[in-house]
Design a protein around this motif. Structure first.
Motif, PDB file in Angstrom:
ATOM      1  N   GLU A  45       0.853  -1.194   0.000  1.00  0.00           N
ATOM      2  CA  GLU A  45       0.000   0.000   0.000  1.00  0.00           C
ATOM      3  C   GLU A  45       0.882   1.235   0.000  1.00  0.00           C
ATOM      4  O   GLU A  45       1.341   1.684   1.049  1.00  0.00           O
ATOM      5  CB  GLU A  45      -0.928   0.013   1.225  1.00  0.00           C
ATOM      6  N   ASN A  46       1.123   1.747  -1.184  1.00  0.00           N
ATOM      7  CA  ASN A  46       2.005   2.898  -1.346  1.00  0.00           C
ATOM      8  C   ASN A  46       1.302   4.171  -0.870  1.00  0.00           C
ATOM      9  O   ASN A  46       0.081   4.262  -0.887  1.00  0.00           O
ATOM     10  CB  ASN A  46       2.423   3.029  -2.808  1.00  0.00           C
ATOM     11  N   GLY A  47       2.072   5.127  -0.404  1.00  0.00           N
ATOM     12  CA  GLY A  47       1.502   6.405   0.008  1.00  0.00           C
ATOM     13  C   GLY A  47       0.924   6.391   1.401  1.00  0.00           C
ATOM     14  O   GLY A  47      -0.102   7.007   1.657  1.00  0.00           O
ATOM     15  N   GLN A  48       1.598   5.729   2.330  1.00  0.00           N
ATOM     16  CA  GLN A  48       1.092   5.658   3.699  1.00  0.00           C
ATOM     17  C   GLN A  48       1.578   6.845   4.523  1.00  0.00           C
ATOM     18  O   GLN A  48       2.693   7.332   4.357  1.00  0.00           O
ATOM     19  CB  GLN A  48       1.561   4.364   4.371  1.00  0.00           C
ATOM     20  N   HIS A  49       0.717   7.270   5.447  1.00  0.00           N
ATOM     21  CA  HIS A  49       1.101   8.277   6.430  1.00  0.00           C
ATOM     22  C   HIS A  49       2.001   7.603   7.466  1.00  0.00           C
ATOM     23  O   HIS A  49       1.984   6.383   7.625  1.00  0.00           O
ATOM     24  CB  HIS A  49      -0.134   8.863   7.134  1.00  0.00           C
ATOM     25  N   TYR A  50       2.763   8.390   8.181  1.00  0.00           N
ATOM     26  CA  TYR A  50       3.711   7.886   9.178  1.00  0.00           C
ATOM     27  C   TYR A  50       3.038   6.935  10.168  1.00  0.00           C
ATOM     28  O   TYR A  50       3.507   5.811  10.372  1.00  0.00           O
ATOM     29  CB  TYR A  50       4.356   9.073   9.911  1.00  0.00           C
ATOM     30  N   ASN A  51       1.955   7.379  10.801  1.00  0.00           N
ATOM     31  CA  ASN A  51       1.314   6.538  11.820  1.00  0.00           C
ATOM     32  C   ASN A  51       0.700   5.274  11.224  1.00  0.00           C
ATOM     33  O   ASN A  51       0.701   4.221  11.859  1.00  0.00           O
ATOM     34  CB  ASN A  51       0.262   7.330  12.601  1.00  0.00           C
ATOM     35  N   GLN A  52       0.178   5.368  10.021  1.00  0.00           N
ATOM     36  CA  GLN A  52      -0.359   4.194   9.351  1.00  0.00           C
ATOM     37  C   GLN A  52       0.770   3.194   9.081  1.00  0.00           C
ATOM     38  O   GLN A  52       0.616   1.993   9.316  1.00  0.00           O
ATOM     39  CB  GLN A  52      -1.027   4.609   8.035  1.00  0.00           C
TER      40      GLN A  52
END
Length: 132
Positions: A45-52
């Motif tokens: 899953e490309n484009g993840q936020h830091y916490n995700q």
């Protein structure tokens, strides 16, 4: 593996071996405990936020995630995208160089599954696991 294919590959390695082994350099770039899981989850899953990303990698400290992401970014495998928003938002993406690892990661995935089966390690797909 077919013995002929094995012998051909070994001959190729012997003929093309530079003074420094390229595998060792590759492992220097991606070989830390957390870099492969980070790259793997960004492939899924490309484009993840830091916490995700922290949640999907699991059991990684903020310090190690930040350090690993910075190193992956420095080595050109990951790109950090900052949004001009309030509050600030950042996502992490694989670069083309990072994406080029997908075949290698696929081979390691298949090899690992075969090794687990050979050793009798039970496997359950992550999507079917219950969080404890």
């Amino acid at each position: 593996m077919d013995p002929t294919v094995f012998d051909q590959k070994i001959a190729y390695f012997k003929q093309n071996m530079p003074p420094q082994c390229p595998i060792l350099y590759s492992l220097k770039v991606i070989g830390s405990k957390w870099k492969i899981p980070i790259l793997w989850h960004l492939m899924l899953e490309n484009g993840q936020h830091y916490n995700q990303l922290k949640r999907t990698v699991g059991n990684i400290t903020n310090t190690m995630l930040t350090k690993s992401l910075r190193e992956l970014e420095h080595d050109g495998l990951v790109r950090r995208h900052s949004f001009e928003a309030v509050p600030p938002a950042v996502t992490y993406h694989l670069t083309d160089l990072g994406k080029s690892l997908v075949l290698t990661m696929g081979e390691l995935f298949d090899w690992g599954k075969a090794l687990e089966a050979q050793h009798g390690v039970p496997t359950t797909p992550t999507s079917n696991r219950e969080d404890s």
